[in-house]
Design a protein around this motif. Structure first.
Motif, PDB file in Angstrom:
ATOM      1  N   MET A   1       0.817  -1.207   0.000  1.00 29.58           N
ATOM      2  CA  MET A   1       0.000   0.000   0.000  1.00 29.58           C
ATOM      3  C   MET A   1       0.861   1.271   0.000  1.00 29.58           C
ATOM      4  SD  MET A   1      -3.076   1.405   0.116  1.00 29.58           S
ATOM      5  CE  MET A   1      -4.272   0.234   0.750  1.00 29.58           C
ATOM      6  N   VAL A   2       1.915   1.291   0.834  1.00 31.65           N
ATOM      7  CA  VAL A   2       2.766   2.483   0.939  1.00 31.65           C
ATOM      8  C   VAL A   2       3.419   2.845  -0.395  1.00 31.65           C
ATOM      9  CG1 VAL A   2       4.798   3.490   2.047  1.00 31.65           C
ATOM     10  CG2 VAL A   2       3.162   2.171   3.403  1.00 31.65           C
ATOM     11  N   PRO A   3       3.999   1.877  -1.140  1.00 31.66           N
ATOM     12  CA  PRO A   3       4.576   2.225  -2.449  1.00 31.66           C
ATOM     13  C   PRO A   3       3.549   2.819  -3.408  1.00 31.66           C
ATOM     14  CG  PRO A   3       5.355   0.075  -1.742  1.00 31.66           C
ATOM     15  CD  PRO A   3       4.267   0.465  -0.795  1.00 31.66           C
ATOM     16  N   LYS A   4       2.304   2.337  -3.350  1.00 27.90           N
ATOM     17  CA  LYS A   4       1.258   2.866  -4.230  1.00 27.90           C
ATOM     18  C   LYS A   4       0.922   4.306  -3.849  1.00 27.90           C
ATOM     19  CE  LYS A   4      -0.783  -1.745  -4.491  1.00 27.90           C
ATOM     20  NZ  LYS A   4      -1.895  -2.594  -4.001  1.00 27.90           N
ATOM     21  N   ILE A   5       0.804   4.566  -2.532  1.00 30.20           N
ATOM     22  CA  ILE A   5       0.521   5.923  -2.064  1.00 30.20           C
ATOM     23  C   ILE A   5       1.641   6.870  -2.479  1.00 30.20           C
ATOM     24  CG2 ILE A   5       0.219   7.366  -0.008  1.00 30.20           C
ATOM     25  CD1 ILE A   5      -1.021   4.915   1.357  1.00 30.20           C
ATOM     26  N   LEU A   6       2.880   6.405  -2.324  1.00 32.69           N
ATOM     27  CA  LEU A   6       4.039   7.216  -2.703  1.00 32.69           C
ATOM     28  C   LEU A   6       4.033   7.510  -4.205  1.00 32.69           C
ATOM     29  CD1 LEU A   6       6.676   8.566  -1.833  1.00 32.69           C
ATOM     30  CD2 LEU A   6       7.836   6.377  -2.199  1.00 32.69           C
ATOM     31  N   ALA A   7       3.668   6.509  -5.000  1.00 33.59           N
ATOM     32  CA  ALA A   7       3.630   6.685  -6.456  1.00 33.59           C
ATOM     33  C   ALA A   7       2.582   7.732  -6.853  1.00 33.59           C
ATOM     34  CB  ALA A   7       3.334   5.352  -7.130  1.00 33.59           C
ATOM     35  N   TYR A   8       1.396   7.647  -6.243  1.00 34.17           N
ATOM     36  CA  TYR A   8       0.356   8.629  -6.526  1.00 34.17           C
ATOM     37  C   TYR A   8       0.782  10.028  -6.065  1.00 34.17           C
ATOM     38  CZ  TYR A   8      -3.171   5.121  -7.811  1.00 34.17           C
ATOM     39  OH  TYR A   8      -3.885   4.121  -8.435  1.00 34.17           O
ATOM     40  N   THR A   9       1.455  10.095  -4.910  1.00 33.59           N
ATOM     41  CA  THR A   9       1.912  11.384  -4.392  1.00 33.59           C
ATOM     42  C   THR A   9       2.907  12.030  -5.336  1.00 33.59           C
ATOM     43  OG1 THR A   9       1.609  10.613  -2.103  1.00 33.59           O
ATOM     44  CG2 THR A   9       3.008  12.536  -2.434  1.00 33.59           C
ATOM     45  N   ILE A  10       3.864  11.256  -5.810  1.00 29.22           N
ATOM     46  CA  ILE A  10       4.869  11.780  -6.743  1.00 29.22           C
ATOM     47  C   ILE A  10       4.207  12.244  -8.034  1.00 29.22           C
ATOM     48  CG2 ILE A  10       6.876  11.159  -8.161  1.00 29.22           C
ATOM     49  CD1 ILE A  10       7.712   9.254  -5.908  1.00 29.22           C
ATOM     50  N   LEU A  11       3.254  11.459  -8.529  1.00 28.07           N
ATOM     51  CA  LEU A  11       2.527  11.829  -9.747  1.00 28.07           C
ATOM     52  C   LEU A  11       1.778  13.141  -9.557  1.00 28.07           C
ATOM     53  CD1 LEU A  11       1.463  11.117 -12.603  1.00 28.07           C
ATOM     54  CD2 LEU A  11      -0.394   9.855 -11.482  1.00 28.07           C
ATOM     55  N   ASN A  12       1.114  13.288  -8.418  1.00 27.94           N
ATOM     56  CA  ASN A  12       0.341  14.504  -8.150  1.00 27.94           C
ATOM     57  C   ASN A  12       1.236  15.724  -7.966  1.00 27.94           C
ATOM     58  OD1 ASN A  12      -2.079  13.073  -8.213  1.00 27.94           O
ATOM     59  ND2 ASN A  12      -2.016  12.625  -6.029  1.00 27.94           N
ATOM     60  N   ILE A  13       2.368  15.543  -7.302  1.00 27.02           N
ATOM     61  CA  ILE A  13       3.293  16.657  -7.096  1.00 27.02           C
ATOM     62  C   ILE A  13       3.843  17.141  -8.433  1.00 27.02           C
ATOM     63  CG2 ILE A  13       5.571  17.269  -6.168  1.00 27.02           C
ATOM     64  CD1 ILE A  13       4.917  15.600  -3.724  1.00 27.02           C
ATOM     65  N   LYS A  14       4.138  16.215  -9.335  1.00 20.80           N
ATOM     66  CA  LYS A  14       4.609  16.602 -10.668  1.00 20.80           C
ATOM     67  C   LYS A  14       3.548  17.418 -11.397  1.00 20.80           C
ATOM     68  CE  LYS A  14       7.866  12.802 -11.441  1.00 20.80           C
ATOM     69  NZ  LYS A  14       8.191  11.585 -12.243  1.00 20.80           N
ATOM     70  N   SER A  15       2.277  17.032 -11.234  1.00 22.71           N
ATOM     71  CA  SER A  15       1.184  17.787 -11.850  1.00 22.71           C
ATOM     72  C   SER A  15       1.081  19.189 -11.248  1.00 22.71           C
ATOM     73  CB  SER A  15      -0.142  17.049 -11.661  1.00 22.71           C
ATOM     74  OG  SER A  15      -0.123  15.790 -12.290  1.00 22.71           O
ATOM     75  N   LEU A  16       1.254  19.284  -9.911  1.00 19.31           N
ATOM     76  CA  LEU A  16       1.204  20.584  -9.245  1.00 19.31           C
ATOM     77  C   LEU A  16       2.330  21.501  -9.704  1.00 19.31           C
ATOM     78  CD1 LEU A  16       0.293  19.735  -5.535  1.00 19.31           C
ATOM     79  CD2 LEU A  16      -1.054  21.066  -7.148  1.00 19.31           C
ATOM     80  N   LEU A  17       3.510  20.936  -9.889  1.00 18.97           N
ATOM     81  CA  LEU A  17       4.666  21.737 -10.305  1.00 18.97           C
ATOM     82  C   LEU A  17       4.476  22.310 -11.701  1.00 18.97           C
ATOM     83  CD1 LEU A  17       7.626  19.557  -8.937  1.00 18.97           C
ATOM     84  CD2 LEU A  17       6.748  21.708  -8.010  1.00 18.97           C
ATOM     85  N   LYS A  18       3.713  21.611 -12.522  1.00 17.42           N
ATOM     86  CA  LYS A  18       3.433  22.114 -13.865  1.00 17.42           C
ATOM     87  C   LYS A  18       2.405  23.237 -13.836  1.00 17.42           C
ATOM     88  CE  LYS A  18       4.475  17.796 -16.314  1.00 17.42           C
ATOM     89  NZ  LYS A  18       3.937  16.709 -17.176  1.00 17.42           N
ATOM     90  N   ASP A  19       1.530  23.217 -12.828  1.00 17.90           N
ATOM     91  CA  ASP A  19       0.480  24.228 -12.716  1.00 17.90           C
ATOM     92  C   ASP A  19       0.898  25.258 -11.675  1.00 17.90           C
ATOM     93  OD1 ASP A  19      -1.836  25.644 -12.937  1.00 17.90           O
ATOM     94  OD2 ASP A  19      -3.104  24.176 -11.907  1.00 17.90           O
ATOM     95  N   LYS A  20       1.859  26.102 -12.024  1.00 22.41           N
ATOM     96  CA  LYS A  20       2.424  27.065 -11.076  1.00 22.41           C
ATOM     97  C   LYS A  20       1.441  28.175 -10.724  1.00 22.41           C
ATOM     98  CE  LYS A  20       7.206  26.315 -12.593  1.00 22.41           C
ATOM     99  NZ  LYS A  20       6.864  25.203 -13.500  1.00 22.41           N
ATOM    100  N   ILE A  21       0.503  28.481 -11.625  1.00 19.98           N
ATOM    101  CA  ILE A  21      -0.450  29.558 -11.369  1.00 19.98           C
ATOM    102  C   ILE A  21      -1.328  29.226 -10.161  1.00 19.98           C
ATOM    103  CG2 ILE A  21      -2.437  30.805 -12.291  1.00 19.98           C
ATOM    104  CD1 ILE A  21      -1.199  30.592 -15.047  1.00 19.98           C
ATOM    105  N   SER A  22      -1.781  27.976 -10.060  1.00 19.04           N
ATOM    106  CA  SER A  22      -2.625  27.568  -8.926  1.00 19.04           C
ATOM    107  C   SER A  22      -1.873  27.699  -7.608  1.00 19.04           C
ATOM    108  CB  SER A  22      -3.094  26.120  -9.121  1.00 19.04           C
ATOM    109  OG  SER A  22      -3.909  26.009 -10.263  1.00 19.04           O
ATOM    110  N   PHE A  23      -0.583  27.319  -7.625  1.00 22.81           N
ATOM    111  CA  PHE A  23       0.229  27.413  -6.406  1.00 22.81           C
ATOM    112  C   PHE A  23       0.395  28.867  -5.987  1.00 22.81           C
ATOM    113  CE2 PHE A  23       4.432  27.689  -4.306  1.00 22.81           C
ATOM    114  CZ  PHE A  23       4.161  26.889  -3.213  1.00 22.81           C
ATOM    115  N   ILE A  24       0.691  29.731  -6.971  1.00 21.53           N
ATOM    116  CA  ILE A  24       0.878  31.154  -6.671  1.00 21.53           C
ATOM    117  C   ILE A  24      -0.423  31.773  -6.171  1.00 21.53           C
ATOM    118  CG2 ILE A  24       1.408  33.405  -7.685  1.00 21.53           C
ATOM    119  CD1 ILE A  24       3.317  31.949  -9.608  1.00 21.53           C
TER     120      ILE A  24
END
Length: 226
Positions: A1-24
């Protein structure tokens, strides 16, 4: 379960980094509201409504609305075809939004603390405690996936109106704040009583139940017909 959660987290963080306007924007809007109310802030605890607002936005948009967006675009059907794990997917989103909340609130605390000459370490302690108290909103946010007849854009619009309306009500002396989750969580930290704690516990249980049902009944297939 932990590796799957980590994989989804990394995927989501990469998506967030691409959408810098939302973060700002997640930092800029509370900062603008802070500057408009600069003279009314007298202690570190006065920042609590801002922190709750930031975390609430992260959990509602970053978990519930984001899940619906992926679902309606058909992305989840592809992801879940590899391994069907709605619990891991939810926990990955939750971890991502906690990291996002910590980073955005940390930047807000540093800037606001310097401007008001407050202890940044005190602000961080209060703000991180606020993030923990707001975790039930993550389960509540996922509950929007139970809404089958509303389009994700409609849910986003309704959520924006409700959350911003709740934020504006916090500073007003009105009976509506009795039903305002943003106000209730803020008031629990500022004016702690056993009665308020009991109300928060009831809300937490209901949010976990709703979130659990929405995770258990979650379907990755889009409601739209193409």
């Amino acid at each position: 379960m932990v590796p799957k959660i980590l994989a989804y987290t990394i995927l989501n963080i990469k998506s967030l980094l691409k959408d810098k306007i939302s973060f700002i924007w997640a930092i800029l809007l509370p900062m603008i509201m802070f500057l408009l109310n600069f003279q009314n802030i007298e202690s570190e605890k006065d920042f609590i409504p801002w922190w709750v607002y930031m975390v609430l936005c992260a959990f509602i948009y970053g978990i519930g609305v984001y899940t619906l967006e992926l679902k309606e675009t058909g992305c989840l059907r592809t992801i879940f075809s590899i391994h069907y794990s709605p619990i891991a997917f939810f926990l990955g989103n939750l971890t991502t939004q906690i990291i996002f909340s910590v980073l955005s609130i940390l930047i807000f605390d540093i800037v606001a603390g310097i401007l008001k000459q407050f202890s940044i370490s005190h602000l961080m302690v209060y703000s991180f405690g606020t993030i923990v108290l707001c975790i039930p909103f993550a389960f509540l946010g996922h509950g929007v996936t139970l809404l089958k007849r509303l389009h994700v854009n409609s849910i986003r619009t309704i959520s924006t109106i409700l959350i911003f309306g709740m934020f504006l009500l916090v500073g007003r002396d009105t009976m509506l704040n009795r039903y305002n989750p943003l106000y209730c969580v803020s008031d629990l930290v500022i004016n702690y009583t056993m009665e308020k704690l009991a109300g928060y516990c009831i809300f937490t249980i209901l949010a976990f139940i709703l979130g659990g049902i929405s995770i258990w009944r979650f379907e990755p297939n889009s409601n739209e017909r193409r």
